[in-house]
Design a protein around this motif. Structure first.
Motif, PDB file in Angstrom:
ATOM      1  N   PRO A   1     -34.246 -17.645 -87.905  1.00 52.30           N
ATOM      2  CA  PRO A   1     -33.297 -18.761 -87.786  1.00 52.30           C
ATOM      3  C   PRO A   1     -32.990 -19.438 -89.132  1.00 52.30           C
ATOM      4  O   PRO A   1     -31.942 -20.055 -89.279  1.00 52.30           O
ATOM      5  CB  PRO A   1     -34.013 -19.734 -86.835  1.00 52.30           C
ATOM      6  CG  PRO A   1     -34.966 -18.888 -86.063  1.00 52.30           C
ATOM      7  CD  PRO A   1     -35.432 -17.856 -87.036  1.00 52.30           C
ATOM      8  N   LEU A   2     -33.893 -19.311 -90.091  1.00 48.03           N
ATOM      9  CA  LEU A   2     -33.669 -19.919 -91.411  1.00 48.03           C
ATOM     10  C   LEU A   2     -32.907 -18.989 -92.340  1.00 48.03           C
ATOM     11  O   LEU A   2     -31.972 -19.398 -93.024  1.00 48.03           O
ATOM     12  CB  LEU A   2     -35.013 -20.285 -92.061  1.00 48.03           C
ATOM     13  CG  LEU A   2     -35.869 -21.331 -91.367  1.00 48.03           C
ATOM     14  CD1 LEU A   2     -37.151 -21.551 -92.152  1.00 48.03           C
ATOM     15  CD2 LEU A   2     -35.109 -22.647 -91.235  1.00 48.03           C
ATOM     16  N   SER A   3     -33.322 -17.722 -92.402  1.00 45.24           N
ATOM     17  CA  SER A   3     -32.723 -16.772 -93.338  1.00 45.24           C
ATOM     18  C   SER A   3     -32.753 -15.378 -92.733  1.00 45.24           C
ATOM     19  O   SER A   3     -33.814 -14.739 -92.683  1.00 45.24           O
ATOM     20  CB  SER A   3     -33.483 -16.785 -94.668  1.00 45.24           C
ATOM     21  OG  SER A   3     -33.045 -15.727 -95.512  1.00 45.24           O
ATOM     22  N   ALA A   4     -31.589 -14.908 -92.309  1.00 48.46           N
ATOM     23  CA  ALA A   4     -31.508 -13.557 -91.752  1.00 48.46           C
ATOM     24  C   ALA A   4     -31.834 -12.517 -92.812  1.00 48.46           C
ATOM     25  O   ALA A   4     -32.449 -11.484 -92.514  1.00 48.46           O
ATOM     26  CB  ALA A   4     -30.115 -13.314 -91.184  1.00 48.46           C
ATOM     27  N   ALA A   5     -31.460 -12.780 -94.067  1.00 47.68           N
ATOM     28  CA  ALA A   5     -31.722 -11.823 -95.148  1.00 47.68           C
ATOM     29  C   ALA A   5     -33.219 -11.666 -95.390  1.00 47.68           C
ATOM     30  O   ALA A   5     -33.727 -10.547 -95.546  1.00 47.68           O
ATOM     31  CB  ALA A   5     -31.026 -12.276 -96.432  1.00 47.68           C
ATOM     32  N   ALA A   6     -33.942 -12.781 -95.430  1.00 46.38           N
ATOM     33  CA  ALA A   6     -35.399 -12.714 -95.608  1.00 46.38           C
ATOM     34  C   ALA A   6     -36.050 -12.019 -94.421  1.00 46.38           C
ATOM     35  O   ALA A   6     -36.955 -11.187 -94.582  1.00 46.38           O
ATOM     36  CB  ALA A   6     -35.971 -14.115 -95.790  1.00 46.38           C
ATOM     37  N   ALA A   7     -35.578 -12.341 -93.213  1.00 47.71           N
ATOM     38  CA  ALA A   7     -36.141 -11.735 -92.008  1.00 47.71           C
ATOM     39  C   ALA A   7     -35.896 -10.231 -91.988  1.00 47.71           C
ATOM     40  O   ALA A   7     -36.788  -9.448 -91.627  1.00 47.71           O
ATOM     41  CB  ALA A   7     -35.541 -12.387 -90.769  1.00 47.71           C
ATOM     42  N   ASP A   8     -34.703  -9.800 -92.380  1.00 51.91           N
ATOM     43  CA  ASP A   8     -34.390  -8.370 -92.402  1.00 51.91           C
ATOM     44  C   ASP A   8     -35.299  -7.632 -93.375  1.00 51.91           C
ATOM     45  O   ASP A   8     -35.771  -6.524 -93.089  1.00 51.91           O
ATOM     46  CB  ASP A   8     -32.924  -8.154 -92.786  1.00 51.91           C
ATOM     47  CG  ASP A   8     -31.963  -8.544 -91.670  1.00 51.91           C
ATOM     48  OD1 ASP A   8     -32.416  -8.671 -90.514  1.00 51.91           O
ATOM     49  OD2 ASP A   8     -30.769  -8.731 -91.958  1.00 51.91           O
ATOM     50  N   ALA A   9     -35.525  -8.226 -94.542  1.00 49.53           N
ATOM     51  CA  ALA A   9     -36.397  -7.587 -95.530  1.00 49.53           C
ATOM     52  C   ALA A   9     -37.818  -7.467 -94.998  1.00 49.53           C
ATOM     53  O   ALA A   9     -38.450  -6.406 -95.073  1.00 49.53           O
ATOM     54  CB  ALA A   9     -36.378  -8.373 -96.835  1.00 49.53           C
ATOM     55  N   LEU A  10     -38.338  -8.532 -94.427  1.00 53.11           N
ATOM     56  CA  LEU A  10     -39.716  -8.526 -93.947  1.00 53.11           C
ATOM     57  C   LEU A  10     -39.920  -7.578 -92.776  1.00 53.11           C
ATOM     58  O   LEU A  10     -41.034  -7.088 -92.551  1.00 53.11           O
ATOM     59  CB  LEU A  10     -40.133  -9.945 -93.546  1.00 53.11           C
ATOM     60  CG  LEU A  10     -40.269 -10.940 -94.702  1.00 53.11           C
ATOM     61  CD1 LEU A  10     -40.481 -12.347 -94.159  1.00 53.11           C
ATOM     62  CD2 LEU A  10     -41.413 -10.544 -95.623  1.00 53.11           C
ATOM     63  N   SER A  11     -38.874  -7.300 -92.036  1.00 53.98           N
ATOM     64  CA  SER A  11     -38.994  -6.402 -90.886  1.00 53.98           C
ATOM     65  C   SER A  11     -39.122  -4.940 -91.303  1.00 53.98           C
ATOM     66  O   SER A  11     -39.427  -4.080 -90.465  1.00 53.98           O
ATOM     67  CB  SER A  11     -37.783  -6.558 -89.964  1.00 53.98           C
ATOM     68  OG  SER A  11     -36.603  -6.059 -90.595  1.00 53.98           O
ATOM     69  N   LYS A  12     -38.908  -4.636 -92.584  1.00 48.47           N
ATOM     70  CA  LYS A  12     -38.912  -3.251 -93.047  1.00 48.47           C
ATOM     71  C   LYS A  12     -40.308  -2.714 -93.350  1.00 48.47           C
ATOM     72  O   LYS A  12     -40.481  -1.508 -93.509  1.00 48.47           O
ATOM     73  CB  LYS A  12     -38.033  -3.119 -94.291  1.00 48.47           C
ATOM     74  CG  LYS A  12     -36.555  -3.373 -94.024  1.00 48.47           C
ATOM     75  CD  LYS A  12     -35.735  -3.258 -95.301  1.00 48.47           C
ATOM     76  CE  LYS A  12     -34.255  -3.524 -95.028  1.00 48.47           C
ATOM     77  NZ  LYS A  12     -33.440  -3.466 -96.253  1.00 48.47           N
TER      78      LYS A  12
END
Length: 397
Positions: free
Chosen positions: A205-216
């Motif tokens: 909810p804060l940063s989709a870009a950070a979340a996408d990176a961490l999901s990798k």
């Protein structure tokens, strides 16, 4: 690590393994000791004469060294074809980069240490007799329990973070599910040491870009199987002076066994097994064997027992006593090629998004070894202190 032990009040409970205890690798159906000192290099039989030459030339930077499958399997339970040398074994990588080879880098590191004044050693710290492993009198659980006891009511158990919201003043509102119901609190800084996939869900909810990176980041499944045998069940050829001695054994997957490795718990530390018995901690699964998730606990024990009877235990021995089976569906983060790029992308997304005071920590950031996690904890604590000092300074202006 020793500083953490002392600061936690556990100095007298620290137990250390014998630094001279051998480590073994399964190769061609036999447990072979890994060289522990330079004088072992000419005589150890883990590699052929040609292999030793290739390894020596590789260390000198003259040709590639042999594969490091046993190290990858033992530390990361990983696939050696996909792991990043720079990320997974950064110290070795840095030696080669700085000196053109591992040996060249080692010489440069020695020269640098010799020319730099060494900070005085903390006199409170224990002095291990050599490079070894450690635990505590009642196991590693003593460390978090001691830290919790020292912090007292500041530590909250069974609190599950469900959301993070950044407020207009830059602070963060944190909402938790607790045994007493939902609880919200505010903080100027947040350190997230949860696994990256958990952090990804919380930060989306804060940063989709950070979340996408961490999901990798990939976490393969690993099971820890603790079993006990009578001492008499150990194969005679595996005994040293009539005892099972050593740190344990690693099993490259190319050797036809499923278990990744075994730690000789009762040989390393005192009071881990009653007289006449041994305790073995075994790991099974990893990036090249995700199928363990379909096995029951009894099937995991059977797989480990079957492998040990090929290597360490007499085939006629009775079934082992099972003391514990723990399966982590997502266990050890894999430091794959591009690991640092992904981590930098996550950190940059948070920084560029204006999320000051939100820090990423944990083993996917620092490294998976407990010692590196402790070092990383001290490092991030320094970052938080610096951040809060600057924040308070601005508030006072």
């Amino acid at each position: 690590m020793l500083t953490m032990v002392v600061d936690s009040g556990l100095k007298d409970d620290l137990v250390l393994g014998d630094p001279n205890a051998p480590r073994f690798v399964l190769w061609d159906g036999k447990l072979r000791p890994v060289p522990s000192k330079p004088t072992d290099l000419p005589v150890f039989d883990l590699m052929s004469f040609g292999g030793k030459l290739r390894a020596g030339f590789g260390a000198l930077g003259l040709r590639p060294p042999p594969p490091l499958e046993m190290l990858y399997a033992g530390v990361y339970a990983g696939d050696p074809s996909k792991l990043s040398m720079k990320a997974a074994f950064g110290k070795v990588w840095n030696l080669e980069q700085n000196g053109g080879s591992i040996i060249g880098g080692a010489f440069k590191a020695i020269q640098k240490r010799a020319s730099s004044p060494k900070p005085p050693r903390d006199m409170r710290l224990p002095k291990p007799k050599g490079q070894t492993v450690g635990s505590f009198r009642k196991g590693l659980v003593m460390l978090p329990e001691a830290i919790s006891a020292r912090l007292g009511s500041k530590v909250k158990l069974s609190w599950k973070l469900t959301s993070i919201v950044q407020l207009e003043n830059g602070r963060y509102n944190l909402t938790y599910e607790t045994p007493e119901g939902l609880v919200s609190l505010q903080s100027q800084s947040v350190v997230m040491t949860v696994p990256s996939h958990v952090a990804s869900n919380l930060l989306r909810p804060l940063s989709a870009a950070a979340a996408d990176a961490l999901s990798k980041f990939y976490y393969p499944p690993v099971a820890a199987v603790s079993i006990s045998y009578p001492k008499a069940a150990i194969r005679t050829e595996c005994l040293i002076d009539g005892e099972l001695k050593g740190f344990g054994q690693l099993h490259p997957r190319s050797q036809g066994v499923e278990t990744l490795g075994t730690i000789y718990s009762s040989s390393l530390f005192p009071n881990r097994a009653p007289p006449g018995r041994i305790l073995l901690l075994n790991y099974i699964g990893g990036a090249t064997n995700p199928g363990i998730l379909s096995k029951t606990e009894s099937q995991l024990v059977e797989a480990v027992d079957r492998d040990l009877r090929k290597i360490l235990i007499n085939g006629s021995a009775k079934d082992p006593l099972t003391l514990g089976v723990r399966v982590w569906p997502q266990a050890i983060p894999q430091f794959l090629i591009g690991h640092f790029d992904i981590l930098d992308a996550a950190k940059s997304a948070l920084s560029n998004g204006g999320f000051r005071g939100l820090f990423l920590g944990g083993n996917y950031v620092t490294g998976v070894a407990l010692g590196r996690c402790v070092e990383g904890a001290y490092e991030v604590a320094t970052e938080v202190t610096d951040f809060l000092s600057k924040y308070l300074y601005k508030q006072s202006q």
